[in-house]
Design a protein around this motif. Structure first.
Motif, PDB file in Angstrom:
ATOM      1  N   LYS A 160       0.837  -1.208   0.000  1.00 47.57           N
ATOM      2  CA  LYS A 160       0.000   0.000   0.000  1.00 47.57           C
ATOM      3  C   LYS A 160       0.867   1.252   0.000  1.00 47.57           C
ATOM      4  N   PHE A 161       1.945   1.231   0.804  1.00 44.41           N
ATOM      5  CA  PHE A 161       2.838   2.383   0.881  1.00 44.41           C
ATOM      6  C   PHE A 161       3.467   2.691  -0.483  1.00 44.41           C
ATOM      7  N   LEU A 162       3.960   1.661  -1.167  1.00 38.87           N
ATOM      8  CA  LEU A 162       4.602   1.854  -2.466  1.00 38.87           C
ATOM      9  C   LEU A 162       3.608   2.305  -3.528  1.00 38.87           C
ATOM     10  N   ARG A 163       2.397   1.753  -3.464  1.00 33.80           N
ATOM     11  CA  ARG A 163       1.359   2.166  -4.429  1.00 33.80           C
ATOM     12  C   ARG A 163       1.042   3.650  -4.254  1.00 33.80           C
ATOM     13  N   GLU A 164       0.843   4.083  -3.021  1.00 32.90           N
ATOM     14  CA  GLU A 164       0.509   5.479  -2.760  1.00 32.90           C
ATOM     15  C   GLU A 164       1.692   6.393  -3.071  1.00 32.90           C
TER      16      GLU A 164
ATOM     17  N   LYS B 190      -0.713   5.857  -7.389  1.00 31.49           N
ATOM     18  CA  LYS B 190      -1.557   4.968  -8.174  1.00 31.49           C
ATOM     19  C   LYS B 190      -2.776   4.551  -7.352  1.00 31.49           C
ATOM     20  N   SER B 191      -3.914   4.477  -8.018  1.00 36.20           N
ATOM     21  CA  SER B 191      -5.096   3.915  -7.371  1.00 36.20           C
ATOM     22  C   SER B 191      -4.987   2.391  -7.401  1.00 36.20           C
ATOM     23  N   GLN B 192      -5.825   1.716  -6.615  1.00 33.44           N
ATOM     24  CA  GLN B 192      -5.814   0.253  -6.658  1.00 33.44           C
ATOM     25  C   GLN B 192      -6.170  -0.246  -8.051  1.00 33.44           C
ATOM     26  N   GLU B 193      -7.081   0.422  -8.707  1.00 32.67           N
ATOM     27  CA  GLU B 193      -7.494   0.020 -10.055  1.00 32.67           C
ATOM     28  C   GLU B 193      -6.327   0.146 -11.030  1.00 32.67           C
ATOM     29  N   GLU B 194      -5.588   1.269 -10.947  1.00 33.54           N
ATOM     30  CA  GLU B 194      -4.464   1.498 -11.866  1.00 33.54           C
ATOM     31  C   GLU B 194      -3.355   0.469 -11.666  1.00 33.54           C
ATOM     32  N   LEU B 195      -2.992   0.223 -10.405  1.00 33.05           N
ATOM     33  CA  LEU B 195      -1.915  -0.723 -10.138  1.00 33.05           C
ATOM     34  C   LEU B 195      -2.330  -2.143 -10.499  1.00 33.05           C
TER      35      LEU B 195
ATOM     36  N   ILE C  46       5.188  -7.775  -8.468  1.00 33.04           N
ATOM     37  CA  ILE C  46       5.208  -6.591  -7.608  1.00 33.04           C
ATOM     38  C   ILE C  46       6.650  -6.137  -7.367  1.00 33.04           C
ATOM     39  N   SER C  47       7.538  -7.106  -7.112  1.00 29.52           N
ATOM     40  CA  SER C  47       8.949  -6.793  -6.897  1.00 29.52           C
ATOM     41  C   SER C  47       9.552  -6.141  -8.131  1.00 29.52           C
ATOM     42  N   GLU C  48       9.240  -6.670  -9.305  1.00 25.68           N
ATOM     43  CA  GLU C  48       9.800  -6.130 -10.548  1.00 25.68           C
ATOM     44  C   GLU C  48       9.278  -4.735 -10.831  1.00 25.68           C
ATOM     45  N   TYR C  49       8.001  -4.499 -10.574  1.00 23.02           N
ATOM     46  CA  TYR C  49       7.416  -3.194 -10.862  1.00 23.02           C
ATOM     47  C   TYR C  49       8.007  -2.108  -9.966  1.00 23.02           C
ATOM     48  N   PHE C  50       8.123  -2.407  -8.674  1.00 24.87           N
ATOM     49  CA  PHE C  50       8.630  -1.395  -7.742  1.00 24.87           C
ATOM     50  C   PHE C  50      10.161  -1.402  -7.633  1.00 24.87           C
ATOM     51  N   LYS C  51      10.826  -2.380  -8.294  1.00 24.29           N
ATOM     52  CA  LYS C  51      12.292  -2.483  -8.284  1.00 24.29           C
ATOM     53  C   LYS C  51      12.856  -2.652  -6.872  1.00 24.29           C
ATOM     54  N   ILE C  52      12.148  -3.431  -6.063  1.00 28.40           N
ATOM     55  CA  ILE C  52      12.577  -3.746  -4.705  1.00 28.40           C
ATOM     56  C   ILE C  52      12.457  -5.256  -4.513  1.00 28.40           C
ATOM     57  N   SER C  53      13.473  -5.876  -3.916  1.00 24.20           N
ATOM     58  CA  SER C  53      13.495  -7.337  -3.806  1.00 24.20           C
ATOM     59  C   SER C  53      12.324  -7.855  -2.976  1.00 24.20           C
TER      60      SER C  53
ATOM     61  N   SER D  99       8.082   2.161   4.990  1.00 27.64           N
ATOM     62  CA  SER D  99       7.563   3.482   5.362  1.00 27.64           C
ATOM     63  C   SER D  99       8.443   4.167   6.393  1.00 27.64           C
ATOM     64  N   SER D 100       9.323   3.402   7.045  1.00 36.56           N
ATOM     65  CA  SER D 100      10.198   3.980   8.071  1.00 36.56           C
ATOM     66  C   SER D 100      11.514   4.480   7.491  1.00 36.56           C
ATOM     67  N   LEU D 101      11.759   4.227   6.189  1.00 37.50           N
ATOM     68  CA  LEU D 101      13.016   4.617   5.561  1.00 37.50           C
ATOM     69  C   LEU D 101      12.948   6.038   5.014  1.00 37.50           C
ATOM     70  N   SER D 102      14.117   6.667   4.905  1.00 34.80           N
ATOM     71  CA  SER D 102      14.192   7.984   4.284  1.00 34.80           C
ATOM     72  C   SER D 102      14.006   7.845   2.777  1.00 34.80           C
ATOM     73  N   GLU D 103      13.718   8.962   2.119  1.00 35.46           N
ATOM     74  CA  GLU D 103      13.541   8.939   0.676  1.00 35.46           C
ATOM     75  C   GLU D 103      14.833   8.504  -0.018  1.00 35.46           C
ATOM     76  N   LEU D 104      15.975   8.925   0.524  1.00 37.23           N
ATOM     77  CA  LEU D 104      17.251   8.528  -0.064  1.00 37.23           C
ATOM     78  C   LEU D 104      17.447   7.021   0.034  1.00 37.23           C
ATOM     79  N   SER D 105      17.117   6.439   1.189  1.00 38.10           N
ATOM     80  CA  SER D 105      17.264   4.993   1.360  1.00 38.10           C
ATOM     81  C   SER D 105      16.348   4.238   0.402  1.00 38.10           C
ATOM     82  N   LEU D 106      15.146   4.764   0.192  1.00 39.53           N
ATOM     83  CA  LEU D 106      14.227   4.122  -0.748  1.00 39.53           C
ATOM     84  C   LEU D 106      14.778   4.188  -2.171  1.00 39.53           C
TER      85      LEU D 106
END
Length: 267
Positions: A13-17, A21-26, A56-63, A73-80
């Protein structure tokens, strides 16, 4: 055995927002129904397909490991941004590049300045938040937002016409695969007591370093020897170009333009 806390639902949910992106779009992007995505975000589905996690991992580029084991959600923008660039602790292990930085009272990143006297300590302390916090720092209002910058004093004549002692502002490169041939960069290398300001090109398992002063020979540095790369943004100097030098440059440009016209006329 201790139960491992799972963060997947909240992370999705955090990555989608974060991507607005809306739930429909994602759901359309992932090729699933909106109801299934809603169930994944709420944890109401008990048997998701493995390919759903991979997509989901491939789309957001996170393992997948990070999606499950880290509260994003607890990470800084740089860490993300570092995770998205492939600097993922579950992918690269001890080779993960972690950048220490400082922020001002409004949480805006500072521009840290690494002068000549701090060069020797920077190699050892570039990941140490206390060392970085001890560097001179200031705000530079004209820098583009959303990136990380640092200023380094460059010495020597290998990059003429950049003068000896000028200050170069560089943008931190998270993903070295973005480098185009002969990109101007400040490179922080293991074992060096100085910063390397060179034209950088990807070459096999390393980086080709070329000087603008052709009296210096190019050389290749393995990726394992590179600590940080900062892409050139601008430079600052108190040295005023001599009028004769500027006139010579203007003359050379006119001669090149004249030669180009002649070549075009022969076609």
């Amino acid at each position: 055995m201790k139960t491992q806390k799972i963060f997947f639902c909240g992370n999705l949910k955090f990555l989608r927002e974060r991507k607005h992106k809306s739930q429909e779009e994602l759901a359309n992007i992932l090729g699933i129904k909106r109801s299934k995505l809603a169930a994944l975000e709420s944890g109401q589905t008990k048997s998701p397909l493995p390919e759903d996690f991979l997509n989901i991992s491939e789309y957001f580029k996170i393992s997948v490991d990070s999606l499950f084991k880290i509260d994003l959600s607890s990470l800084s923008e740089l860490s993300l941004r570092q995770l998205e660039a492939g600097n993922d602790v579950y992918i690269t292990g001890s080779n993960m590049r972690v950048l220490a930085m400082t922020v001002d009272k409004t949480s805006k990143e500072n521009l840290e300045y690494v002068p000549v006297k701090a060069k020797a300590g920077y190699i050892a302390g570039h990941r140490d938040p206390e060392f970085i916090a001890g560097l001179p720092r200031f705000s530079f209002p004209s820098l583009p937002k959303g990136k990380t910058y640092r200023m380094f004093t460059i010495t020597g004549d290998s990059m003429l016409p950049f003068p000896d002692g000028c200050d170069v502002i560089g943008q931190y490169l998270e993903d070295w695969r973005d480098i185009k041939p002969q990109t101007l960069c400040v490179a922080i290398l293991k074992g060096e007591q100085d910063f390397v300001f060179k034209q950088v090109t990807l070459k096999g398992d390393g980086l080709l370093m070329e000087s603008m002063n052709k009296s210096y020979q190019p050389y290749t540095v393995p990726f394992s020897e590179v600590l940080e790369l900062w892409r050139f943004h601008s430079y600052h100097t108190v040295e005023v170009p001599e009028a004769q030098d500027m006139q010579s440059i203007a003359t050379l440009i006119r001669e090149v333009q004249a030669e180009i016209k002649v070549i075009k006329g022969r076609r």
